[in-house]
Scaffold this active site. Structure first.
Site, PDB file in Angstrom:
ATOM      1  N   HIS A  99      -7.404  -9.032  -2.253  1.00 31.79           N
ATOM      2  CA  HIS A  99      -6.356  -8.278  -2.958  1.00 31.79           C
ATOM      3  C   HIS A  99      -6.923  -7.460  -4.117  1.00 31.79           C
ATOM      4  O   HIS A  99      -7.783  -7.948  -4.850  1.00 31.79           O
ATOM      5  CB  HIS A  99      -5.275  -9.237  -3.475  1.00 31.79           C
ATOM      6  CG  HIS A  99      -4.448  -9.812  -2.375  1.00 31.79           C
ATOM      7  ND1 HIS A  99      -4.942 -10.790  -1.519  1.00 31.79           N
ATOM      8  CD2 HIS A  99      -3.193  -9.511  -1.944  1.00 31.79           C
ATOM      9  CE1 HIS A  99      -3.999 -11.071  -0.618  1.00 31.79           C
ATOM     10  NE2 HIS A  99      -2.941 -10.319  -0.858  1.00 31.79           N
ATOM     11  N   GLU A 105       3.857  -1.138  -3.592  1.00 26.92           N
ATOM     12  CA  GLU A 105       4.295  -2.351  -4.288  1.00 26.92           C
ATOM     13  C   GLU A 105       4.041  -2.226  -5.797  1.00 26.92           C
ATOM     14  O   GLU A 105       4.889  -2.604  -6.612  1.00 26.92           O
ATOM     15  CB  GLU A 105       3.559  -3.562  -3.703  1.00 26.92           C
ATOM     16  CG  GLU A 105       4.072  -3.910  -2.319  1.00 26.92           C
ATOM     17  CD  GLU A 105       3.081  -4.643  -1.424  1.00 26.92           C
ATOM     18  OE1 GLU A 105       3.427  -4.908  -0.267  1.00 26.92           O
ATOM     19  OE2 GLU A 105       1.952  -4.931  -1.880  1.00 26.92           O
ATOM     20  N   GLN A 106       2.885  -1.695  -6.142  1.00 28.80           N
ATOM     21  CA  GLN A 106       2.559  -1.545  -7.569  1.00 28.80           C
ATOM     22  C   GLN A 106       3.521  -0.546  -8.228  1.00 28.80           C
ATOM     23  O   GLN A 106       3.940  -0.725  -9.365  1.00 28.80           O
ATOM     24  CB  GLN A 106       1.105  -1.102  -7.734  1.00 28.80           C
ATOM     25  CG  GLN A 106       0.132  -2.137  -7.161  1.00 28.80           C
ATOM     26  CD  GLN A 106      -1.250  -2.096  -7.790  1.00 28.80           C
ATOM     27  OE1 GLN A 106      -1.392  -1.771  -8.960  1.00 28.80           O
ATOM     28  NE2 GLN A 106      -2.260  -2.455  -7.016  1.00 28.80           N
ATOM     29  N   VAL A 131      -3.001 -12.854  -8.149  1.00 29.75           N
ATOM     30  CA  VAL A 131      -2.131 -12.269  -7.120  1.00 29.75           C
ATOM     31  C   VAL A 131      -0.687 -12.673  -7.387  1.00 29.75           C
ATOM     32  O   VAL A 131      -0.385 -13.861  -7.592  1.00 29.75           O
ATOM     33  CB  VAL A 131      -2.569 -12.697  -5.695  1.00 29.75           C
ATOM     34  CG1 VAL A 131      -1.579 -12.186  -4.649  1.00 29.75           C
ATOM     35  CG2 VAL A 131      -3.976 -12.176  -5.388  1.00 29.75           C
ATOM     36  N   CYS A 171       3.535 -11.218  -6.271  1.00 26.36           N
ATOM     37  CA  CYS A 171       4.315 -10.281  -5.463  1.00 26.36           C
ATOM     38  C   CYS A 171       4.910  -9.215  -6.391  1.00 26.36           C
ATOM     39  O   CYS A 171       5.867  -9.475  -7.125  1.00 26.36           O
ATOM     40  CB  CYS A 171       5.426 -11.036  -4.728  1.00 26.36           C
ATOM     41  SG  CYS A 171       6.443  -9.972  -3.720  1.00 26.36           S
TER      42      CYS A 171
END
Ligand SMILES: NC(=O)N[C@H]1NC(=O)NC1=O
Length: 171
Positions: A73, A90-91, A123, A125
Protein backbone atom coordinates in the site's frame (compact mmCIF):
# COMPACT_ATOMS: atom_id res chain seq x y z
CA UNK A 1 -20.34 8.38 -8.63
CA UNK A 2 -18.38 7.26 -11.64
CA UNK A 3 -21.45 6.15 -13.62
CA UNK A 4 -19.58 2.95 -14.45
CA UNK A 5 -21.82 -0.02 -15.27
CA UNK A 6 -21.67 -2.60 -12.49
CA UNK A 7 -21.34 -6.28 -13.32
CA UNK A 8 -24.08 -8.74 -12.38
CA UNK A 9 -22.86 -11.74 -10.41
CA UNK A 10 -23.66 -14.11 -13.31
CA UNK A 11 -21.32 -12.05 -15.53
CA UNK A 12 -18.59 -12.49 -12.93
CA UNK A 13 -19.25 -16.23 -12.75
CA UNK A 14 -18.76 -16.62 -16.49
CA UNK A 15 -15.36 -14.89 -16.53
CA UNK A 16 -12.21 -16.76 -17.45
CA UNK A 17 -9.38 -16.77 -14.93
CA UNK A 18 -7.56 -14.12 -16.98
CA UNK A 19 -10.64 -11.87 -17.16
CA UNK A 20 -11.33 -12.32 -13.46
CA UNK A 21 -7.80 -11.50 -12.34
CA UNK A 22 -7.68 -8.51 -14.70
CA UNK A 23 -10.92 -7.05 -13.32
CA UNK A 24 -10.43 -8.01 -9.64
CA UNK A 25 -6.63 -7.99 -9.47
CA UNK A 26 -6.42 -4.72 -7.55
CA UNK A 27 -9.29 -5.28 -5.11
CA UNK A 28 -6.41 -5.81 -2.70
CA UNK A 29 -3.85 -3.19 -3.67
CA UNK A 30 -1.17 -4.66 -5.99
CA UNK A 31 -2.04 -8.17 -4.78
CA UNK A 32 -3.66 -10.03 -7.69
CA UNK A 33 -2.88 -13.27 -5.85
CA UNK A 34 -5.95 -12.57 -3.69
CA UNK A 35 -8.17 -12.57 -6.79
CA UNK A 36 -6.33 -15.54 -8.28
CA UNK A 37 -6.90 -17.54 -5.11
CA UNK A 38 -10.69 -17.09 -5.03
CA UNK A 39 -11.51 -17.79 -8.69
CA UNK A 40 -11.69 -21.55 -8.16
CA UNK A 41 -14.55 -21.01 -5.67
CA UNK A 42 -17.07 -19.79 -8.28
CA UNK A 43 -19.96 -19.75 -8.78
CA UNK A 44 -20.15 -16.87 -6.33
CA UNK A 45 -23.56 -16.23 -4.82
CA UNK A 46 -23.06 -12.45 -4.60
CA UNK A 47 -20.46 -9.77 -4.07
CA UNK A 48 -20.34 -10.44 -0.31
CA UNK A 49 -19.40 -14.04 -1.09
CA UNK A 50 -16.38 -12.83 -3.13
CA UNK A 51 -15.47 -10.51 -0.26
CA UNK A 52 -15.70 -13.29 2.33
CA UNK A 53 -13.41 -15.49 0.22
CA UNK A 54 -10.86 -12.68 -0.12
CA UNK A 55 -11.02 -12.13 3.65
CA UNK A 56 -10.39 -15.85 4.17
CA UNK A 57 -7.34 -15.69 1.87
CA UNK A 58 -5.97 -12.73 3.86
CA UNK A 59 -6.70 -14.38 7.22
CA UNK A 60 -4.94 -17.57 6.14
CA UNK A 61 -1.76 -15.78 5.10
CA UNK A 62 1.11 -16.26 7.54
CA UNK A 63 2.14 -13.20 9.51
CA UNK A 64 5.03 -12.24 7.20
CA UNK A 65 2.73 -12.38 4.15
CA UNK A 66 0.20 -10.15 5.93
CA UNK A 67 2.98 -7.62 6.53
CA UNK A 68 3.89 -7.98 2.84
CA UNK A 69 0.31 -7.14 1.83
CA UNK A 70 0.43 -4.02 4.00
CA UNK A 71 3.73 -3.06 2.34
CA UNK A 72 1.99 -3.10 -1.05
CA UNK A 73 0.00 0.00 0.00
CA UNK A 74 1.14 3.53 -0.76
CA UNK A 75 1.46 6.05 2.06
CA UNK A 76 -1.53 8.35 2.36
CA UNK A 77 -0.39 11.87 1.40
CA UNK A 78 2.79 10.38 -0.03
CA UNK A 79 4.03 10.68 -3.60
CA UNK A 80 1.26 10.64 -6.20
CA UNK A 81 3.60 9.16 -8.81
CA UNK A 82 2.53 5.66 -9.74
CA UNK A 83 -0.60 5.61 -7.53
CA UNK A 84 -3.27 3.17 -8.72
CA UNK A 85 -6.45 4.93 -9.83
CA UNK A 86 -8.30 3.21 -6.98
CA UNK A 87 -5.93 4.59 -4.35
CA UNK A 88 -5.95 8.03 -5.96
CA UNK A 89 -9.77 8.17 -5.85
CA UNK A 90 -9.86 6.93 -2.26
CA UNK A 91 -7.34 9.54 -1.11
CA UNK A 92 -9.38 12.19 -2.88
CA UNK A 93 -12.55 10.97 -1.12
CA UNK A 94 -10.78 11.44 2.24
CA UNK A 95 -9.74 14.98 1.27
CA UNK A 96 -6.04 14.14 1.04
CA UNK A 97 -5.70 15.97 -2.25
CA UNK A 98 -6.64 19.21 -0.49
CA UNK A 99 -4.73 19.06 2.81
CA UNK A 100 -3.36 22.24 4.33
CA UNK A 101 0.44 22.42 4.49
CA UNK A 102 0.25 21.75 8.21
CA UNK A 103 -1.99 18.69 7.82
CA UNK A 104 0.21 17.25 5.06
CA UNK A 105 3.36 17.72 7.15
CA UNK A 106 1.69 16.11 10.18
CA UNK A 107 0.40 13.15 8.16
CA UNK A 108 3.78 12.54 6.53
CA UNK A 109 5.60 12.85 9.85
CA UNK A 110 3.25 10.36 11.54
CA UNK A 111 3.43 7.99 8.54
CA UNK A 112 7.22 8.03 8.86
CA UNK A 113 7.12 7.31 12.60
CA UNK A 114 4.66 4.49 11.95
CA UNK A 115 6.85 2.92 9.25
CA UNK A 116 9.92 3.25 11.48
CA UNK A 117 8.15 1.53 14.37
CA UNK A 118 6.42 -1.30 12.46
CA UNK A 119 8.31 -1.73 9.17
CA UNK A 120 5.15 -1.41 7.05
CA UNK A 121 2.94 1.55 6.12
CA UNK A 122 -0.07 2.79 8.06
CA UNK A 123 -3.14 1.46 6.26
CA UNK A 124 -6.64 2.81 6.79
CA UNK A 125 -9.75 2.80 4.61
CA UNK A 126 -9.63 6.34 3.24
CA UNK A 127 -13.21 6.22 1.96
CA UNK A 128 -14.44 5.76 5.52
CA UNK A 129 -12.08 8.23 7.21
CA UNK A 130 -11.66 11.92 6.50
CA UNK A 131 -8.41 13.81 7.11
CA UNK A 132 -8.86 14.38 10.85
CA UNK A 133 -9.87 10.74 11.48
CA UNK A 134 -6.75 9.58 9.62
CA UNK A 135 -4.51 11.91 11.64
CA UNK A 136 -6.15 10.79 14.89
CA UNK A 137 -5.95 7.13 13.82
CA UNK A 138 -2.25 7.47 13.12
CA UNK A 139 -1.60 8.98 16.52
CA UNK A 140 -3.62 6.31 18.31
CA UNK A 141 -2.38 3.30 16.38
CA UNK A 142 1.26 4.39 16.77
CA UNK A 143 0.86 3.36 20.41
CA UNK A 144 -0.07 -0.24 19.56
CA UNK A 145 2.24 -3.24 19.30
CA UNK A 146 3.08 -4.92 16.00
CA UNK A 147 0.61 -7.80 16.43
CA UNK A 148 -2.24 -5.33 16.94
CA UNK A 149 -1.14 -3.32 13.93
CA UNK A 150 -0.87 -6.31 11.58
CA UNK A 151 -4.42 -7.14 12.67
CA UNK A 152 -5.71 -3.56 12.33
CA UNK A 153 -3.97 -3.08 8.98
CA UNK A 154 -5.42 -6.29 7.52
CA UNK A 155 -8.93 -5.36 8.75
CA UNK A 156 -8.57 -2.04 6.90
CA UNK A 157 -7.40 -3.88 3.76
CA UNK A 158 -10.64 -5.91 3.98
CA UNK A 159 -12.74 -2.73 4.23
CA UNK A 160 -10.93 -1.19 1.28
CA UNK A 161 -11.49 -4.43 -0.68
CA UNK A 162 -15.26 -4.43 0.03
CA UNK A 163 -15.68 -0.87 -1.27
CA UNK A 164 -13.55 -1.69 -4.33
CA UNK A 165 -15.76 -4.75 -4.98
CA UNK A 166 -18.89 -2.56 -4.67
CA UNK A 167 -17.49 -0.37 -7.45
CA UNK A 168 -17.20 -3.41 -9.75
CA UNK A 169 -20.16 -5.71 -8.92
CA UNK A 170 -23.86 -5.02 -8.25
CA UNK A 171 -25.02 -5.48 -4.68
N1 LIG B 1 -1.90 3.68 3.22
C1 LIG B 1 -3.20 3.41 2.95
O1 LIG B 1 -4.02 3.27 3.83
N2 LIG B 1 -3.54 3.33 1.64
C2 LIG B 1 -4.81 2.88 1.23
N3 LIG B 1 -5.98 3.33 1.92
C3 LIG B 1 -6.97 3.45 1.03
O2 LIG B 1 -8.15 3.71 1.29
N4 LIG B 1 -6.48 3.29 -0.23
C4 LIG B 1 -5.15 3.04 -0.17
O3 LIG B 1 -4.37 2.91 -1.10
Amino acid sequence: MSGKTLLAIHDVNSMTFEQFTTVFGNVVEHCSLCAAAVWQHRPFTDVDHIHQLICDVLDNFPNDAKQGVLCLHPDLAGSVAGLTSESQNEQKAAGIDSLTQDERAKMQERNTSYREKFGFPFVICARKNKTQAILDGLKLRLQNNIEEEVRNGVEQVKEIALLRLFSIVEH
